[in-house]
Design a protein around this motif. Structure first.
Motif, mmCIF file in Angstrom:
data_model
loop_
_atom_site.group_PDB
_atom_site.id
_atom_site.type_symbol
_atom_site.label_atom_id
_atom_site.label_comp_id
_atom_site.label_asym_id
_atom_site.label_seq_id
_atom_site.Cartn_x
_atom_site.Cartn_y
_atom_site.Cartn_z
ATOM 1 N N GLU A 80 5.970 -29.856 15.057
ATOM 2 C CA GLU A 80 5.662 -29.119 16.241
ATOM 3 C C GLU A 80 7.410 -28.941 16.699
ATOM 4 O OE1 GLU A 80 3.902 -27.059 17.334
ATOM 5 O OE2 GLU A 80 2.083 -27.776 16.382
ATOM 6 N N ASP A 81 8.265 -30.130 16.629
ATOM 7 C CA ASP A 81 9.515 -29.975 17.427
ATOM 8 C C ASP A 81 10.185 -29.224 16.302
ATOM 9 O OD1 ASP A 81 8.671 -31.641 19.419
ATOM 10 O OD2 ASP A 81 9.601 -33.575 18.594
ATOM 11 N N TRP A 82 10.361 -29.472 14.887
ATOM 12 C CA TRP A 82 11.039 -28.573 14.107
ATOM 13 C C TRP A 82 10.534 -27.053 14.153
ATOM 14 C CZ3 TRP A 82 15.593 -29.344 12.182
ATOM 15 C CH2 TRP A 82 15.902 -30.783 12.183
ATOM 16 N N THR A 83 9.277 -26.842 14.422
ATOM 17 C CA THR A 83 8.696 -25.272 14.364
ATOM 18 C C THR A 83 9.351 -24.854 15.647
ATOM 19 O OG1 THR A 83 6.703 -26.069 13.472
ATOM 20 C CG2 THR A 83 6.848 -23.899 14.578
ATOM 21 N N GLU A 84 9.496 -25.460 16.937
ATOM 22 C CA GLU A 84 10.129 -25.013 18.098
ATOM 23 C C GLU A 84 11.356 -24.927 17.933
ATOM 24 O OE1 GLU A 84 10.684 -26.117 22.660
ATOM 25 O OE2 GLU A 84 8.946 -26.976 21.665
ATOM 26 N N TRP A 85 12.346 -25.731 17.149
ATOM 27 C CA TRP A 85 13.511 -25.630 16.957
ATOM 28 C C TRP A 85 14.083 -24.408 16.413
ATOM 29 C CZ3 TRP A 85 16.134 -25.522 12.027
ATOM 30 C CH2 TRP A 85 17.515 -25.703 12.005
ATOM 31 N N ASP A 86 12.988 -24.043 15.245
ATOM 32 C CA ASP A 86 13.217 -22.687 14.435
ATOM 33 C C ASP A 86 13.319 -21.613 15.520
ATOM 34 O OD1 ASP A 86 13.318 -20.443 12.185
ATOM 35 O OD2 ASP A 86 11.073 -20.239 13.086
ATOM 36 N N ARG A 88 13.802 -21.719 18.829
ATOM 37 C CA ARG A 88 14.808 -22.038 19.932
ATOM 38 C C ARG A 88 16.424 -21.933 19.692
ATOM 39 N NH1 ARG A 88 16.320 -26.630 22.134
ATOM 40 N NH2 ARG A 88 14.743 -27.872 21.036
ATOM 41 N N CYS A 89 16.666 -22.513 18.486
ATOM 42 C CA CYS A 89 17.863 -22.570 17.944
ATOM 43 C C CYS A 89 18.297 -21.679 16.725
ATOM 44 C CB CYS A 89 18.102 -24.057 17.562
ATOM 45 S SG CYS A 89 17.814 -25.120 19.093
ATOM 46 N N LEU A 90 17.630 -21.724 15.441
ATOM 47 C CA LEU A 90 17.865 -21.474 14.337
ATOM 48 C C LEU A 90 17.932 -19.560 14.436
ATOM 49 C CD1 LEU A 90 19.047 -21.360 11.573
ATOM 50 C CD2 LEU A 90 16.368 -21.782 10.730
ATOM 51 N N GLN A 91 16.719 -19.144 14.859
ATOM 52 C CA GLN A 91 16.500 -17.681 15.005
ATOM 53 C C GLN A 91 17.640 -17.152 15.889
ATOM 54 O OE1 GLN A 91 12.565 -16.070 15.516
ATOM 55 N NE2 GLN A 91 11.688 -17.950 14.533
ATOM 56 N N GLN A 300 13.930 -17.646 24.547
ATOM 57 C CA GLN A 300 15.198 -17.359 25.611
ATOM 58 C C GLN A 300 14.669 -18.167 26.982
ATOM 59 O OE1 GLN A 300 13.586 -14.652 23.846
ATOM 60 N NE2 GLN A 300 15.131 -13.310 23.190
ATOM 61 N N GLN A 301 13.455 -18.013 27.207
ATOM 62 C CA GLN A 301 12.840 -18.740 28.402
ATOM 63 C C GLN A 301 13.320 -20.318 28.412
ATOM 64 O OE1 GLN A 301 11.605 -17.676 31.168
ATOM 65 N NE2 GLN A 301 10.908 -19.441 32.412
ATOM 66 N N THR A 302 12.935 -20.782 27.070
ATOM 67 C CA THR A 302 13.260 -22.308 27.096
ATOM 68 C C THR A 302 14.762 -22.552 27.012
ATOM 69 O OG1 THR A 302 11.441 -22.383 25.562
ATOM 70 C CG2 THR A 302 13.047 -24.191 25.341
ATOM 71 N N GLU A 303 15.482 -21.741 26.535
ATOM 72 C CA GLU A 303 16.919 -22.051 26.466
ATOM 73 C C GLU A 303 17.595 -21.739 27.866
ATOM 74 O OE1 GLU A 303 20.085 -19.418 24.551
ATOM 75 O OE2 GLU A 303 19.562 -20.419 23.010
ATOM 76 N N ILE A 304 17.037 -20.759 28.598
ATOM 77 C CA ILE A 304 17.706 -20.333 30.054
ATOM 78 C C ILE A 304 17.306 -21.439 30.742
ATOM 79 C CG2 ILE A 304 18.001 -18.731 31.741
ATOM 80 C CD1 ILE A 304 17.929 -16.806 29.393
ATOM 81 N N ALA A 305 15.844 -21.853 30.861
ATOM 82 C CA ALA A 305 15.378 -22.852 31.885
ATOM 83 C C ALA A 305 16.080 -23.969 31.840
ATOM 84 C CB ALA A 305 13.895 -22.816 31.694
ATOM 85 N N GLN A 306 16.127 -24.582 30.454
ATOM 86 C CA GLN A 306 16.683 -25.735 30.236
ATOM 87 C C GLN A 306 18.185 -25.973 30.468
ATOM 88 O OE1 GLN A 306 15.537 -26.819 26.252
ATOM 89 N NE2 GLN A 306 13.401 -27.463 26.737
ATOM 90 N N ASP A 307 18.921 -24.671 30.363
ATOM 91 C CA ASP A 307 20.244 -24.660 30.843
ATOM 92 C C ASP A 307 20.366 -24.972 32.230
ATOM 93 O OD1 ASP A 307 21.358 -24.435 28.059
ATOM 94 O OD2 ASP A 307 21.560 -22.411 28.400
ATOM 95 N N ILE A 308 19.594 -24.247 32.995
ATOM 96 C CA ILE A 308 19.639 -24.173 34.530
ATOM 97 C C ILE A 308 19.298 -25.637 35.226
ATOM 98 C CG2 ILE A 308 18.286 -23.481 36.437
ATOM 99 C CD1 ILE A 308 18.344 -20.697 35.424
ATOM 100 N N PHE A 309 18.382 -26.118 34.168
ATOM 101 C CA PHE A 309 17.857 -27.552 34.707
ATOM 102 C C PHE A 309 19.245 -28.505 34.181
ATOM 103 C CE2 PHE A 309 16.752 -31.748 32.547
ATOM 104 C CZ PHE A 309 15.961 -32.282 33.741
ATOM 105 N N GLN A 310 19.801 -28.511 33.097
ATOM 106 C CA GLN A 310 20.915 -29.171 32.793
ATOM 107 C C GLN A 310 22.073 -29.051 34.048
ATOM 108 O OE1 GLN A 310 20.796 -31.853 30.995
ATOM 109 N NE2 GLN A 310 19.527 -31.168 29.166
ATOM 110 N N GLN A 311 22.337 -27.763 34.117
ATOM 111 C CA GLN A 311 23.456 -27.619 35.313
ATOM 112 C C GLN A 311 22.837 -28.161 36.667
ATOM 113 O OE1 GLN A 311 23.532 -23.373 35.050
ATOM 114 N NE2 GLN A 311 24.204 -23.435 32.924
ATOM 115 N N THR A 442 7.329 -24.869 29.615
ATOM 116 C CA THR A 442 8.736 -25.247 28.940
ATOM 117 C C THR A 442 8.917 -26.664 29.004
ATOM 118 O OG1 THR A 442 9.497 -22.878 29.781
ATOM 119 C CG2 THR A 442 11.204 -24.699 29.183
ATOM 120 N N PRO A 443 9.397 -27.338 27.888
ATOM 121 C CA PRO A 443 9.400 -28.806 28.005
ATOM 122 C C PRO A 443 10.786 -29.288 28.519
ATOM 123 C CG PRO A 443 9.202 -28.030 25.621
ATOM 124 C CD PRO A 443 9.362 -26.518 26.520
#
Length: 1058
Positions: A80-86, A88-91, A300-311, A442-443
């Motif tokens: 599931e992690d690799w599927t989500e990586w596809d 969230r990251c690769l595509q 996009q939701q995962t990426e932006i939400a996690q970025d805001i969290f990290q900031q 969102t993880p």
């Protein structure tokens, strides 16, 4: 019936589904789409003819099932992690053509491929299928150069039987190069389908409406409070030439989804797909003009939400705390707030949710509930300790307060919004949990939080940003250019603190230059008849119900926006819907446009006549002097998002047109035996009236866009000709020159049809009770019994108050309640009895003109057919006996025409002998004797100022004893928004005692007596009385006036009046 896959041959999204189907030996019906435009590619996997999946990896997972996901929990999590990586990251890296990101992804993938040549185990998994399907078209198009070990990994997968079979099925006989061609089209399309970006030198407006949740069908209150109001404003902005985009979508993460999935026996993804489609279909039917209607479960939701969290984490605004949380031993899990119910600690309501009490509106924590119960098992949960992350709102408090102080004034935040926001700030902000013990969300990208997701209140507002990012890769041009973009947000009042406190604090905490909300439009509640709209209880009319009534979407749009609960709660009533449709749309607006078009065809060959200098020009000029300020005021109101007030002005214009048509008797003026001067005057007036029709086409466009389309077809004008530019507004000063002389008009069209009393009775009976009950056979029987009962009583309107329903109705309703097990939905009913309405003239009631009947007969004699919506003789014969006067008054629409407002002069005033806060006054209101009135104005107006004061009074209220002194009227006064100032409403100079005070467009005979025990007419009208920015007393934005001019207040702006 197996799953059906709709796709373009060569689409990489379909490729992964085809490979998964071949690997799992599942038969999938392939339905290649004909579309070649990537924006219209229509990829979807239909599972059962109703539920469909549009997310590619989710579709592959659904088809591949257990064959592609290991049973071992640890191994399954890896896949599931690799599927989500596809996703969230690769595509994203490939779509954006980001070379550095692509290289990083390939290095990460190379490190993940095991010695067996797969990402896990001895054979391909779902992760291998998805990643291969993403890489294949990119490598075929030579956009990516693969090197070992990734090249060997892809070649090994390509040689396997399921991968070969899946590729052949996806190509549908086309060349393998099709993978590359489709992918290239997707890349090009993704960068050109949504080109709208902020433009230098223009007003750039980003409009959002609160993201509707996908656990139910939206009711009319949800629709008008969010998407419909936002759509009206967005259409107005475009009409004004502003550069505006409108973003919305479904909010799909969180407990409510899990709860609904359990209730319906579906997965969370299936629930989201099902209800996203329901929402999208309803909004499409209502004509909502989203620039993008998206969804929150995206990369996009995962990426932006996690970025805001990290900031936020890096800035030190997140804190970890342990907390006690309810845990279900029976279910073996921590319980999210919505999985718990119990007694509210604030109001003792027995069925409060763990996050909020529906009765008192207070936000709650599940541990605060008294006698909590687990909704999953019905058992009592226990308290256990768990750790969570919290947003440190107290540390952000000063930044947030500065933002609120500056922006609320600049953006003109509504009073109800400010009240809620100030209360939150006044009470002191507390740290707020942003994580939850769930899987559907969102993880959280933090060590030790692998089994937690973001709390939906933190995650959902970020959906506005991610949906914009899904709309354009250059989303930061909208979201991180605050100097160039105005953010305007629409929502109901229960969403205010999330948008004025929590979401702004979140963005401020990142330290990035976010585009912050400037203006916010907040609605109160729309109630249903004598109850509240409720999604959870199924009370009221829902979006799919409105579609099934047969009443056109334009009528629903008009009624909801004209009845929008802007300053206080408003009420949906079937009788009021019919009254507004028949009187305002049909008799006023529709009749005016229809009669002008028909008359022009009948007397001028369908061509706009030339205005003749000196022949009616002064009348047309005077009309323009009246109309242009109204158009200007309309624009000013909508710029301030006063949607309800603005539409009334359009009806003032059509009323003015009807009045001019009637007053000057154009049918007589054009007769053969009349002087040439009269005919030339008639030509000038007709040219002015066609100009008014063009003005109305513009003004109703944000409210009823397809009605505007029909008007433009009749005028034979393009939409560009009625844009509300400053130039167009200036030209409304001369309506007789708006449309060129000799311009050929199109054929007349019917704009509106009458809603009969019988239809009102049918709809009211049909939509009584709960939505779930209506879907059952017993519910249908109850509806039929109620309708029969209404007809037997001889009433064509709703059942009068106090009439007891027959036993059959009661029994059927009771049976329906027990049988209500089906999902929410309403039985189909026949549409309204559409009367064939052929014509242009105005009905006598429309203009309040005693001579109108004669005018209509003359119109027919001159070759113009009967008025639009006029009742036929056959219909008249079929009408039931008239209801009693009392019942008729109850069923009348509630507006200011029913209140008898009069000019008065206080002859003398003195302190009430038994109450320190009351005055007793004798008021001359033009009657034989002064009226005695009691008013609570002692604390606000000195006694000396009361003597001789000119006032406006309500004269048809039921007399009331006020501390043993009888009061026979009520003095109107305006109260400032903060309650500090109270002032008398003053009639204009020259108005005499007894003169009637009213509002244009609301002509009518007032009730003889307003009895609050029968119908709260004045109480309802008073909610829409207010002073405007010019300190004029208004009803729904229309000035309260006598023939001498408008009524005013001394200094109060935006104050309530009663």
């Amino acid at each position: 019936m197996g799953p059906t896959l709709t796709f373009r041959p060569g689409d990489h999204r379909a490729l992964r589904v085809c490979i998964a189907a071949a690997a799992a030996d599942v038969a999938v019906d392939c339905s290649p789409a004909k579309a070649t435009d990537p924006a219209q590619s229509g990829f979807s996997l239909s599972l059962d003819g109703f539920t469909s999946l549009s997310q590619a990896n989710a579709a592959a997972r659904s088809v591949g099932g257990e064959r592609l996901v290991p049973k071992d929990v640890t191994a399954a999590a890896l896949v599931e992690d690799w599927t989500e990586w596809d996703e969230r990251c690769l595509q994203p890296a490939l779509r954006q053509g980001n070379a550095a990101a692509i290289q990083a992804c390939l290095q990460e993938l190379a490190a993940g491929v095991t010695s067996t040549g797969f990402l896990h185990g001895q054979g391909p998994t779902l992760a291998d299928v998805c990643i291969y399907s993403t890489l294949l078209p990119a490598t075929t198009a030579q956009l990516v150069q693969l090197v070992p070990p990734i090249s060997s990994y892809v070649e090994r997968l390509a040689a396997l039987g399921p991968f070969k079979a899946g590729s052949e099925a996806c190509l549908c006989g086309a060349s393998p190069r099709t993978f590359a061609e489709v992918f290239a089209q997707e890349l090009a399309g993704g960068r050109s389908v949504h080109p709208q970006l902020p433009v230098a030198g223009k007003r750039n407006i980003m409009i959002t409406s609160a993201l509707p949740y996908v656990n139910n069908v939206p009711h009319l209150g949800n629709i008008v409070g969010c998407v419909l109001s936002a759509d009206c404003y967005a259409r107005f902005c475009r009409l004004r030439g502003h550069n505006a985009i409108f973003m919305c979508g479904t909010d799909e993460y969180g407990t409510a989804t899990e709860t609904k999935a359990l209730e319906e026996g579906l997965t969370c993804q299936q629930i989201c797909d099902k209800y996203n489609k329901i929402h999208a279909d309803i909004y499409s039917w209502f004509g909502i003009s989203f620039d993008n209607f998206g969804r929150t479960p995206t990369w996009q939701q995962t990426e932006i939400a996690q970025d805001i969290f990290q900031q936020l984490s890096e800035a030190g605004f997140l804190v970890e705390q342990t907390m006690e949380q309810l845990y279900s031993e029976a279910a073996g899990k921590f319980l999210a707030d919505r999985l718990v119910s119990g007694r509210c600690p604030k109001c003792s309501y027995e069925d409060a949710r763990g996050d909020q009490c529906d009765n008192c509106g207070n936000l709650l924590n599940p541990t605060e509930l008294i006698d909590p119960i687990c909704k999953l098992t019905g058992t009592r949960p226990v308290l256990r300790t768990t750790k969570h992350l919290f947003l440190d709102l107290p540390r952000l408090s000063q930044q947030l307060q500065d933002y609120i102080d500056t922006t609320s004034d600049l953006g003109g935040w509504t009073t109800n919004c400010l009240q809620v926001t100030k209360a939150w700030m006044r009470d002191g902000l507390k740290v707020r949990c942003i994580t939850r013990d769930l899987r559907w969300g969102t993880p959280v990208p933090a060590e030790g939080y692998e089994d937690k997701v973001f709390y939906v209140w933190f995650d959902a507002p970020i959906g506005y940003i991610s949906i914009t990012a899904n709309y354009t890769d250059e989303w930061k041009a909208w979201w991180q250019r605050p100097q160039d973009v105005d953010l305007v947000q629409f929502m109901g009042k229960d969403n205010v603190p999330f948008h004025t406190v929590i979401f702004p604090a979140t963005l401020l905490g990142t330290g990035k230059p976010w585009t912050m909300m400037k203006s916010i439009s907040v609605t109160e509640y729309l109630n249903y008849e004598d109850d509240k709209f409720s999604k959870s209880r199924g009370i009221g009319v829902f979006g799919n119900d409105a579609k099934d009534t047969g009443i056109p979407p334009e009528v629903w749009r008009y009624y909801l926006l004209a009845n929008r609960p802007e300053q206080s709660d408003s009420v949906f009533k079937w009788t009021d819907l019919a009254a507004k449709t028949n009187n305002e749309l049909l008799n006023n607006l529709g009749n005016f446009i229809s009669r002008v078009i028909a008359f022009t065809h009948a007397r001028f060959g369908g061509k706009v006549p030339a205005a003749v200098p000196g022949r009616g020009a002064e009348i047309a000029d005077e009309l323009g002097m009246q109309i242009q300020p109204i158009v200007q005021q309309y624009v000013e109101l909508l710029e301030k998002i006063k949607i309800r007030e603005a539409i009334r002005l359009a009806l003032v214009i059509s009323s003015a047109g009807n009045k001019l048509f009637q007053d000057y008797k154009l049918f007589d003026m054009i007769k053969e035996d009349r002087p040439e001067e009269d005919k030339q005057t008639c030509a000038t007036l007709v040219s002015a009236l066609t100009g008014l029709v063009a003005i109305l086409a513009a003004l109703v466009s944000p409210y009823m866009p397809t009605t505007t389309d029909k008007i433009l077809e009749q005028l034979q004008l393009p939409a560009s000709s009625i844009l509300l530019t400053d130039d167009f507004i200036a030209r409304t000063r001369l309506p007789h020159h708006l449309i060129s002389a000799g311009h050929q008009l199109g054929a007349r069209q019917l704009l509106f049809t009458r809603i009969s009393d019988e239809e009102v009775a049918q709809h009211r009976a049909r939509f009584s009770g709960k939505q779930s009950e209506r879907a059952t056979p017993a519910g249908a029987a109850a509806t039929a019994e109620t309708a029969k009962f209404i007809q037997k009583q001889g009433k064509s309107g709703p059942v009068a108050a106090g009439i007891e329903k027959p036993a059959a109705v009661k029994q059927a309703k009771a049976k329906a309640s027990k049988a209500a097990k089906a999902p929410a939905g309403a039985e189909q009913s026949p549409g309204p009895n559409a009367v064939s309405l052929e014509a242009p003239g105005a009905s006598p009631a429309a203009n309040g003109d005693a001579s109108a009947a004669g005018g209509q007969q003359q119109a027919t004699a001159n070759g113009v057919s009967a008025p639009e919506g006029k009742t036929s003789k056959k219909e008249k014969a079929a009408k039931p006996a008239k209801a009693s006067p009392a019942a008729a008054e109850v069923d009348q629409p509630v507006d200011v025409s029913r209140v008898d407002l009069r000019v008065g002069v206080i002859c003398k005033a003195w302190r009430h002998p038994g109450a320190d806060s009351l005055y007793v006054e004798e008021i001359d209101c033009g009657e034989a004797e002064p009226r005695q009135v009691v008013s609570g104005l002692v604390k606000h107006i000195p006694e000396a100022e009361m003597q001789g004061a000119r006032v406006v009074i309500v004269t048809n209220l039921k007399p009331a004893n006020m501390r043993s002194v009888k009061s026979h009227a009520m003095v109107l006064a305006a109260t400032s928004p903060d309650g500090s100032t109270v002032e008398l409403v003053t009639p204009p100079e020259g108005a005499a005692p007894g003169d009637r005070v009213g509002a244009a467009g609301f002509e009518g005979v007032p009730d003889k007596l307003l009895d609050p025990k029968k119908a709260k007419v004045f109480e309802t009208v008073a909610t829409e009385l207010a002073s405007n920015s010019e300190r004029i007393a208004c009803y729904r934005g229309i000035p309260l006036a006598t023939s001498a001019g408008p009524c005013t207040v001394k200094s109060v702006v935006g104050g309530s009046i009663r």
